[in-house]
Motif scaffolding. Structure first.
Motif, PDB file in Angstrom:
ATOM      1  N   PHE A 139       0.872  -1.428   0.114  1.00  0.00           N
ATOM      2  CA  PHE A 139      -0.099   0.254  -0.183  1.00  0.00           C
ATOM      3  C   PHE A 139       0.960   1.125   0.226  1.00  0.00           C
ATOM      4  CE2 PHE A 139      -2.887  -3.065   1.043  1.00  0.00           C
ATOM      5  CZ  PHE A 139      -4.346  -2.777   0.747  1.00  0.00           C
ATOM      6  N   TYR A 140       2.305   0.806   0.006  1.00  0.00           N
ATOM      7  CA  TYR A 140       2.896   2.450  -0.168  1.00  0.00           C
ATOM      8  C   TYR A 140       2.985   2.186  -1.517  1.00  0.00           C
ATOM      9  CZ  TYR A 140       3.744   2.234   5.038  1.00  0.00           C
ATOM     10  OH  TYR A 140       3.861   2.842   6.293  1.00  0.00           O
ATOM     11  N   PHE A 141       2.667   2.097  -2.561  1.00  0.00           N
ATOM     12  CA  PHE A 141       2.601   2.170  -3.408  1.00  0.00           C
ATOM     13  C   PHE A 141       1.968   3.038  -3.802  1.00  0.00           C
ATOM     14  CE2 PHE A 141       4.906  -1.550  -4.384  1.00  0.00           C
ATOM     15  CZ  PHE A 141       5.639  -1.599  -5.430  1.00  0.00           C
ATOM     16  N   LEU A 142       0.777   3.214  -3.324  1.00  0.00           N
ATOM     17  CA  LEU A 142      -0.088   4.129  -3.347  1.00  0.00           C
ATOM     18  C   LEU A 142       0.703   5.909  -3.086  1.00  0.00           C
ATOM     19  CD1 LEU A 142      -3.343   1.979  -1.822  1.00  0.00           C
ATOM     20  CD2 LEU A 142      -2.494   2.914  -4.494  1.00  0.00           C
ATOM     21  N   LEU A 143       0.955   5.987  -1.593  1.00  0.00           N
ATOM     22  CA  LEU A 143       1.830   7.164  -1.403  1.00  0.00           C
ATOM     23  C   LEU A 143       2.958   7.306  -2.283  1.00  0.00           C
ATOM     24  CD1 LEU A 143       2.014   9.361   1.623  1.00  0.00           C
ATOM     25  CD2 LEU A 143       3.840   7.540   2.171  1.00  0.00           C
ATOM     26  N   ASP A 144       3.422   6.425  -2.801  1.00  0.00           N
ATOM     27  CA  ASP A 144       4.648   6.633  -3.202  1.00  0.00           C
ATOM     28  C   ASP A 144       3.823   7.332  -4.706  1.00  0.00           C
ATOM     29  OD1 ASP A 144       7.672   7.070  -4.675  1.00  0.00           O
ATOM     30  OD2 ASP A 144       6.731   5.860  -6.494  1.00  0.00           O
ATOM     31  N   ILE A 145       3.114   7.065  -5.464  1.00  0.00           N
ATOM     32  CA  ILE A 145       2.268   7.679  -6.762  1.00  0.00           C
ATOM     33  C   ILE A 145       1.432   8.915  -6.457  1.00  0.00           C
ATOM     34  CG2 ILE A 145       0.709   6.606  -8.454  1.00  0.00           C
ATOM     35  CD1 ILE A 145       1.416   3.595  -7.944  1.00  0.00           C
ATOM     36  N   GLY A 146       1.182   8.532  -5.283  1.00  0.00           N
ATOM     37  CA  GLY A 146       0.144   9.901  -5.053  1.00  0.00           C
ATOM     38  C   GLY A 146       1.684  11.195  -4.900  1.00  0.00           C
ATOM     39  N   CYS A 147       2.733  11.620  -4.439  1.00  0.00           N
ATOM     40  CA  CYS A 147       3.115  12.119  -4.151  1.00  0.00           C
ATOM     41  C   CYS A 147       4.038  12.676  -5.400  1.00  0.00           C
ATOM     42  CB  CYS A 147       4.320  11.392  -3.232  1.00  0.00           C
ATOM     43  SG  CYS A 147       3.793  11.165  -1.022  1.00  0.00           S
ATOM     44  N   PHE A 148       4.495  11.733  -6.424  1.00  0.00           N
ATOM     45  CA  PHE A 148       4.960  11.252  -7.462  1.00  0.00           C
ATOM     46  C   PHE A 148       4.013  12.430  -8.674  1.00  0.00           C
ATOM     47  CE2 PHE A 148       5.455  10.196 -12.087  1.00  0.00           C
ATOM     48  CZ  PHE A 148       7.142  10.085 -12.698  1.00  0.00           C
ATOM     49  N   VAL A 149       2.643  12.539  -8.550  1.00  0.00           N
ATOM     50  CA  VAL A 149       1.983  12.732  -9.116  1.00  0.00           C
ATOM     51  C   VAL A 149       1.832  14.025  -9.243  1.00  0.00           C
ATOM     52  CG1 VAL A 149      -0.580  13.065  -9.926  1.00  0.00           C
ATOM     53  CG2 VAL A 149       0.550  11.048 -10.216  1.00  0.00           C
ATOM     54  N   ILE A 150       1.792  14.224  -7.227  1.00  0.00           N
ATOM     55  CA  ILE A 150       1.473  15.882  -7.270  1.00  0.00           C
ATOM     56  C   ILE A 150       2.322  16.463  -7.249  1.00  0.00           C
ATOM     57  CG2 ILE A 150       1.122  17.443  -5.018  1.00  0.00           C
ATOM     58  CD1 ILE A 150      -0.349  15.184  -3.906  1.00  0.00           C
ATOM     59  N   TYR A 151       4.225  16.037  -7.232  1.00  0.00           N
ATOM     60  CA  TYR A 151       4.783  16.362  -7.767  1.00  0.00           C
ATOM     61  C   TYR A 151       5.209  17.105  -9.146  1.00  0.00           C
ATOM     62  CZ  TYR A 151      10.297  18.011  -7.805  1.00  0.00           C
ATOM     63  OH  TYR A 151      11.688  18.496  -7.878  1.00  0.00           O
ATOM     64  N   THR A 152       5.630  15.758 -10.381  1.00  0.00           N
ATOM     65  CA  THR A 152       5.092  16.140 -11.285  1.00  0.00           C
ATOM     66  C   THR A 152       4.135  17.705 -12.246  1.00  0.00           C
ATOM     67  OG1 THR A 152       3.666  13.976 -11.786  1.00  0.00           O
ATOM     68  CG2 THR A 152       5.874  14.452 -11.621  1.00  0.00           C
ATOM     69  N   GLN A 153       2.705  17.347 -11.355  1.00  0.00           N
ATOM     70  CA  GLN A 153       1.843  18.513 -11.554  1.00  0.00           C
ATOM     71  C   GLN A 153       2.818  19.911 -11.134  1.00  0.00           C
ATOM     72  OE1 GLN A 153      -0.959  17.948 -13.650  1.00  0.00           O
ATOM     73  NE2 GLN A 153       0.237  16.017 -13.499  1.00  0.00           N
ATOM     74  N   ARG A 154       3.662  20.314 -10.277  1.00  0.00           N
ATOM     75  CA  ARG A 154       3.602  21.108  -9.732  1.00  0.00           C
ATOM     76  C   ARG A 154       5.053  21.924 -10.531  1.00  0.00           C
ATOM     77  NH1 ARG A 154       2.745  24.489  -5.851  1.00  0.00           N
ATOM     78  NH2 ARG A 154       4.798  24.366  -5.098  1.00  0.00           N
ATOM     79  N   HIS A 155       5.596  21.282 -11.044  1.00  0.00           N
ATOM     80  CA  HIS A 155       6.915  20.920 -12.218  1.00  0.00           C
ATOM     81  C   HIS A 155       6.690  20.503 -13.173  1.00  0.00           C
ATOM     82  CE1 HIS A 155       8.612  22.122  -7.990  1.00  0.00           C
ATOM     83  NE2 HIS A 155       7.923  20.757  -7.514  1.00  0.00           N
TER      84      HIS A 155
END
Length: 200
Positions: free
Chosen positions: A169-185
């Motif tokens: 379930f930490y995949f969900l955390l990593d994917i979520g953080c990654f998506v937010i980061y890429t959208q902000r940058h």
């Protein structure tokens, strides 16, 4: 936990700092979803302790720093293989001696998700092992508990307390953080993808 979080935060790179903030935010949402709404596990006081989402972010930042360390990069393949063997033995032991079908199925899920993602294996293998250690400690001290079957619903998924492969379930955390980061940058991320495509 706050002291540990801020120590990790101020020692991190700007990128990791930003990802840790996202991890705290997503951690709160994930805890209320999985613990309170879905009854996947239950905390001692049947709430969501404040330190837990912060701990998720500290764990996430620690694994990011570990996977980027020069000595780890140098022996990447050997460490990855060692971690994979340790994980396989751990999950099989839990299955055989504790009837942990739920954890074993999640561990298979971890291996399948990483089958064609070699660049992510070391990160998530390290995450798996560290999460397993924390889960064993947390349940041993009674901070939280896992039901005897998956989600306290699926009788065909007997579970140990804790199950072995919960890091899935930490995949969900990593994917979520990654998506937010890429959208902000978006511009920076677009440049990075172009550089990678040129190199390949």
């Amino acid at each position: 936990m706050l002291a540990g979080f801020f120590k990790m935060y101020f020692r991190s790179t700007p990128r990791v700092k930003e990802l840790m903030i996202y991890a705290v935010i997503l951690g709160f949402g994930g805890e209320y979803l999985f613990s309170r709404a879905l009854s996947m596990y239950t905390y001692r006081l049947e709430n969501v302790p404040f330190y837990v989402p912060i701990g998720h972010a500290a764990l996430y930042g620690r694994i990011l720093m570990f996977s980027k360390a020069s000595v780890v990069k140098k022996y990447n393949k050997a460490i990855e293989q060692l971690f994979a063997i340790v994980i396989a033995i751990f999950a099989t032991t839990y299955l055989v001696f504790f009837s942990d079908v739920f954890g074993f199925v999640m561990t298979i899920g971890v291996f399948l998700l990483l089958w064609k993602r070699p660049k992510d294996r070391l990160f998530f293998y390290a995450m798996y092992i560290l999460v397993a250690i924390l889960e064993i400690g947390g349940t041993a001290f009674g901070c939280w508990r896992w039901p005897s079957i998956g989600f306290e619903v699926f009788e065909f998924l007997p579970s140990n307390n804790p199950p072995s492969g919960i890091s899935l379930f930490y995949f969900l955390l990593d994917i979520g953080c990654f998506v937010i980061y890429t959208q902000r940058h978006k511009i920076t991320w677009s440049r990075l993808k172009n550089i990678r495509s040129i190199r390949t």
